[in-house]
Design a protein around this motif. Sequence first.
Motif, PDB file in Angstrom:
ATOM      1  N   GLN A 191      90.606  -5.870  36.506  1.00 14.15           N
ATOM      2  CA  GLN A 191      89.671  -6.851  35.974  1.00 14.15           C
ATOM      3  C   GLN A 191      90.096  -7.321  34.582  1.00 14.15           C
ATOM      4  O   GLN A 191      90.029  -8.518  34.272  1.00 14.15           O
ATOM      5  CB  GLN A 191      88.262  -6.251  35.914  1.00 14.15           C
ATOM      6  CG  GLN A 191      87.619  -6.043  37.280  1.00 14.15           C
ATOM      7  CD  GLN A 191      86.238  -5.412  37.162  1.00 14.15           C
ATOM      8  OE1 GLN A 191      85.680  -5.293  36.078  1.00 14.15           O
ATOM      9  NE2 GLN A 191      85.680  -5.001  38.292  1.00 14.15           N
ATOM     10  N   ALA A 192      90.523  -6.381  33.740  1.00 16.77           N
ATOM     11  CA  ALA A 192      90.966  -6.741  32.393  1.00 16.77           C
ATOM     12  C   ALA A 192      92.204  -7.620  32.449  1.00 16.77           C
ATOM     13  O   ALA A 192      92.308  -8.623  31.733  1.00 16.77           O
ATOM     14  CB  ALA A 192      91.254  -5.483  31.574  1.00 16.77           C
ATOM     15  N   ARG A 193      93.128  -7.276  33.332  1.00 21.20           N
ATOM     16  CA  ARG A 193      94.338  -8.103  33.465  1.00 21.20           C
ATOM     17  C   ARG A 193      93.975  -9.487  33.997  1.00 21.20           C
ATOM     18  O   ARG A 193      94.529 -10.499  33.555  1.00 21.20           O
ATOM     19  CB  ARG A 193      95.346  -7.428  34.386  1.00 21.20           C
ATOM     20  CG  ARG A 193      96.580  -8.294  34.620  1.00 21.20           C
ATOM     21  CD  ARG A 193      97.693  -7.557  35.263  1.00 21.20           C
ATOM     22  NE  ARG A 193      98.847  -8.434  35.414  1.00 21.20           N
ATOM     23  CZ  ARG A 193     100.090  -8.021  35.433  1.00 21.20           C
ATOM     24  NH1 ARG A 193     100.359  -6.735  35.292  1.00 21.20           N
ATOM     25  NH2 ARG A 193     101.085  -8.881  35.584  1.00 21.20           N
ATOM     26  N   GLY A 194      93.055  -9.533  34.963  1.00 19.63           N
ATOM     27  CA  GLY A 194      92.619 -10.816  35.490  1.00 19.63           C
ATOM     28  C   GLY A 194      92.002 -11.687  34.420  1.00 19.63           C
ATOM     29  O   GLY A 194      92.231 -12.905  34.376  1.00 19.63           O
ATOM     30  N   ALA A 195      91.193 -11.082  33.534  1.00 18.28           N
ATOM     31  CA  ALA A 195      90.585 -11.842  32.442  1.00 18.28           C
ATOM     32  C   ALA A 195      91.648 -12.393  31.502  1.00 18.28           C
ATOM     33  O   ALA A 195      91.565 -13.543  31.041  1.00 18.28           O
ATOM     34  CB  ALA A 195      89.613 -10.952  31.673  1.00 18.28           C
ATOM     35  N   LEU A 196      92.673 -11.603  31.226  1.00 16.96           N
ATOM     36  CA  LEU A 196      93.750 -12.043  30.341  1.00 16.96           C
ATOM     37  C   LEU A 196      94.566 -13.167  30.976  1.00 16.96           C
ATOM     38  O   LEU A 196      94.927 -14.146  30.306  1.00 16.96           O
ATOM     39  CB  LEU A 196      94.664 -10.861  30.001  1.00 16.96           C
ATOM     40  CG  LEU A 196      94.046  -9.801  29.080  1.00 16.96           C
ATOM     41  CD1 LEU A 196      94.895  -8.544  29.063  1.00 16.96           C
ATOM     42  CD2 LEU A 196      93.882 -10.352  27.667  1.00 16.96           C
ATOM     43  N   GLU A 197      94.854 -13.051  32.264  1.00 13.57           N
ATOM     44  CA  GLU A 197      95.630 -14.088  32.928  1.00 13.57           C
ATOM     45  C   GLU A 197      94.813 -15.367  33.092  1.00 13.57           C
ATOM     46  O   GLU A 197      95.374 -16.467  33.118  1.00 13.57           O
ATOM     47  CB  GLU A 197      96.147 -13.579  34.274  1.00 13.57           C
ATOM     48  CG  GLU A 197      97.211 -12.491  34.117  1.00 13.57           C
ATOM     49  CD  GLU A 197      97.899 -12.129  35.411  1.00 13.57           C
ATOM     50  OE1 GLU A 197      97.318 -12.411  36.488  1.00 13.57           O
ATOM     51  OE2 GLU A 197      99.015 -11.575  35.351  1.00 13.57           O
ATOM     52  N   ALA A 198      93.484 -15.237  33.193  1.00 17.49           N
ATOM     53  CA  ALA A 198      92.635 -16.424  33.254  1.00 17.49           C
ATOM     54  C   ALA A 198      92.702 -17.186  31.927  1.00 17.49           C
ATOM     55  O   ALA A 198      92.695 -18.419  31.907  1.00 17.49           O
ATOM     56  CB  ALA A 198      91.200 -16.030  33.565  1.00 17.49           C
ATOM     57  N   ILE A 204     101.235 -12.640  32.943  1.00 15.81           N
ATOM     58  CA  ILE A 204     101.453 -12.109  31.586  1.00 15.81           C
ATOM     59  C   ILE A 204     102.128 -10.741  31.635  1.00 15.81           C
ATOM     60  O   ILE A 204     101.930  -9.923  30.737  1.00 15.81           O
ATOM     61  CB  ILE A 204     100.130 -12.027  30.810  1.00 15.81           C
ATOM     62  CG1 ILE A 204      99.100 -11.182  31.579  1.00 15.81           C
ATOM     63  CG2 ILE A 204      99.575 -13.399  30.519  1.00 15.81           C
ATOM     64  CD1 ILE A 204      97.872 -10.861  30.766  1.00 15.81           C
ATOM     65  N   SER A 205     102.912 -10.494  32.657  1.00 18.28           N
ATOM     66  CA  SER A 205     103.559  -9.185  32.791  1.00 18.28           C
ATOM     67  C   SER A 205     104.408  -8.849  31.570  1.00 18.28           C
ATOM     68  O   SER A 205     104.369  -7.728  31.052  1.00 18.28           O
ATOM     69  CB  SER A 205     104.421  -9.161  34.056  1.00 18.28           C
ATOM     70  OG  SER A 205     103.625  -9.366  35.202  1.00 18.28           O
ATOM     71  N   GLN A 206     105.185  -9.824  31.094  1.00 18.36           N
ATOM     72  CA  GLN A 206     106.063  -9.553  29.951  1.00 18.36           C
ATOM     73  C   GLN A 206     105.260  -9.299  28.681  1.00 18.36           C
ATOM     74  O   GLN A 206     105.617  -8.448  27.868  1.00 18.36           O
ATOM     75  CB  GLN A 206     107.018 -10.733  29.749  1.00 18.36           C
ATOM     76  CG  GLN A 206     108.024 -10.913  30.886  1.00 18.36           C
ATOM     77  CD  GLN A 206     108.988 -12.047  30.612  1.00 18.36           C
ATOM     78  OE1 GLN A 206     108.821 -12.817  29.675  1.00 18.36           O
ATOM     79  NE2 GLN A 206     110.007 -12.154  31.444  1.00 18.36           N
ATOM     80  N   VAL A 207     104.173 -10.027  28.513  1.00 11.32           N
ATOM     81  CA  VAL A 207     103.321  -9.817  27.334  1.00 11.32           C
ATOM     82  C   VAL A 207     102.737  -8.418  27.348  1.00 11.32           C
ATOM     83  O   VAL A 207     102.756  -7.702  26.340  1.00 11.32           O
ATOM     84  CB  VAL A 207     102.187 -10.855  27.288  1.00 11.32           C
ATOM     85  CG1 VAL A 207     101.239 -10.564  26.122  1.00 11.32           C
ATOM     86  CG2 VAL A 207     102.751 -12.257  27.166  1.00 11.32           C
ATOM     87  N   LEU A 208     102.243  -7.985  28.506  1.00 12.04           N
ATOM     88  CA  LEU A 208     101.636  -6.656  28.605  1.00 12.04           C
ATOM     89  C   LEU A 208     102.681  -5.562  28.443  1.00 12.04           C
ATOM     90  O   LEU A 208     102.381  -4.487  27.925  1.00 12.04           O
ATOM     91  CB  LEU A 208     100.926  -6.511  29.948  1.00 12.04           C
ATOM     92  CG  LEU A 208      99.674  -7.382  30.125  1.00 12.04           C
ATOM     93  CD1 LEU A 208      99.074  -7.174  31.510  1.00 12.04           C
ATOM     94  CD2 LEU A 208      98.641  -7.083  29.050  1.00 12.04           C
ATOM     95  N   ALA A 209     103.907  -5.830  28.869  1.00 11.34           N
ATOM     96  CA  ALA A 209     104.967  -4.835  28.691  1.00 11.34           C
ATOM     97  C   ALA A 209     105.243  -4.613  27.209  1.00 11.34           C
ATOM     98  O   ALA A 209     105.390  -3.471  26.750  1.00 11.34           O
ATOM     99  CB  ALA A 209     106.235  -5.286  29.411  1.00 11.34           C
ATOM    100  N   ARG A 210     105.299  -5.699  26.436  1.00 12.76           N
ATOM    101  CA  ARG A 210     105.512  -5.554  24.991  1.00 12.76           C
ATOM    102  C   ARG A 210     104.287  -4.944  24.327  1.00 12.76           C
ATOM    103  O   ARG A 210     104.398  -4.112  23.431  1.00 12.76           O
ATOM    104  CB  ARG A 210     105.815  -6.925  24.370  1.00 12.76           C
ATOM    105  CG  ARG A 210     107.127  -7.536  24.804  1.00 12.76           C
ATOM    106  CD  ARG A 210     107.499  -8.685  23.895  1.00 12.76           C
ATOM    107  NE  ARG A 210     106.491  -9.732  23.889  1.00 12.76           N
ATOM    108  CZ  ARG A 210     106.461 -10.754  24.729  1.00 12.76           C
ATOM    109  NH1 ARG A 210     107.386 -10.846  25.678  1.00 12.76           N
ATOM    110  NH2 ARG A 210     105.528 -11.673  24.644  1.00 12.76           N
ATOM    111  N   PHE A 211     103.126  -5.354  24.767  1.00 12.91           N
ATOM    112  CA  PHE A 211     101.877  -4.837  24.208  1.00 12.91           C
ATOM    113  C   PHE A 211     101.757  -3.336  24.448  1.00 12.91           C
ATOM    114  O   PHE A 211     101.348  -2.575  23.581  1.00 12.91           O
ATOM    115  CB  PHE A 211     100.709  -5.581  24.864  1.00 12.91           C
ATOM    116  CG  PHE A 211      99.355  -5.016  24.523  1.00 12.91           C
ATOM    117  CD1 PHE A 211      98.811  -5.186  23.267  1.00 12.91           C
ATOM    118  CD2 PHE A 211      98.622  -4.342  25.470  1.00 12.91           C
ATOM    119  CE1 PHE A 211      97.550  -4.692  22.965  1.00 12.91           C
ATOM    120  CE2 PHE A 211      97.366  -3.845  25.185  1.00 12.91           C
ATOM    121  CZ  PHE A 211      96.841  -4.020  23.921  1.00 12.91           C
TER     122      PHE A 211
END
Length: 396
Positions: A191-198, A204-211
Amino acid sequence: MKNPTRSLLLAAAIALTLPAIQAAGYEEAADSIVASNPEVRAAYATVYADGLTLDASNKLPDPEIEGELLFPERGGEKRWSVGVSQGFEWPGVYTARQRANRAAGAAAEATAEVLRSSLRAEALSALADYRNARANLNLLETIAHDNDSLLRLTGRLAATGNTGRLDLNKLRIERERIGARVADWSDRLLQARGALEAIAGRDISQVLARFGSAEIRLEAPAPLDVWIAAAHGSAAARAADMSVEAARLAGKAERAAGLPGFNIGYAHAFEEGTHFDGVSLGVSIPLFSGRGSKKRADAATAAARLDKEALDGRLETEVRTAYESAAAAYRKIAPMREAVENSDNATLLKKALAGGQINLITYIQETNYFLEARAELLDLEYRYAKALATLRGLTR
């Protein structure tokens, strides 16, 4: 029962530490997510288009060219004329309107920035949700893995008669409970990932990998007055200030538009064999269109100022609430960490179980007690991160 060769439940719970995120980790991830937001890009494109429209509205009207050709009924020479005229408002109107248009454009851009800032705050909050879900999930998955090891060992001991089947059943029940919690946190993570991608409008896989690789350092929040001062310079506050200025200048331009306008023309005519040349001058007096313009301008400016005052009060209240939440959570984090992480509860429980001082059900109960303590620490860090996300959203 013999002690398993691998670490047991509490060992995993105590050994696992929540990775903390530096402010830069949150900020960079949020900026990257919002940068591709379609709504923000559309808002800035609209600001640009509206700016072009405002510029076009402050130009002189196009010159008017008129011609006339009259035919006599019973022969004779035709009568004709041609002329050109140019209309314009009172000269000061254009300068006043140009200033008002620039202020309106700046206010519109500031409003678009408020949208970007608002979505950035949503991204910061969703990042805190994502980090908290993943931290809890990592903890539970590690515990589930160790529980599986203990379950396999207990199964072998039960098969050889070295332990009872009741112990085996207890471990199975506990494993199912852990599995249910894993499923719940897995759903929260999605759900959190879905909210971020929305918000991002993309993967946003690369963003989350760096995060996810960011190192955390939890620091005490800055003093309250620093946050309040920052809020008064935030995007929302700037937009409100610019709206007041735009309303004021729009009022000046509207009052200037109530002054007379002019029309200058040149004409050449031919009639009865004679050529005529001449000029014309016209004056338009806005007796009706200008009615109420001063009242409208004053009302718009007063409304913008009231909006600004209301925003200032709301910002201070929201900043104070978020700050108190962050400070309360921060005060509890350090002692909670000291109690949870700097202890040998896992070793003591392990020895007690191996030495027969406690049975398996007591071991599970005690393990869950310390596991819940670890979960409380995660929740404190989550509440702190959420409050900071709110503060950053209110002060950018």
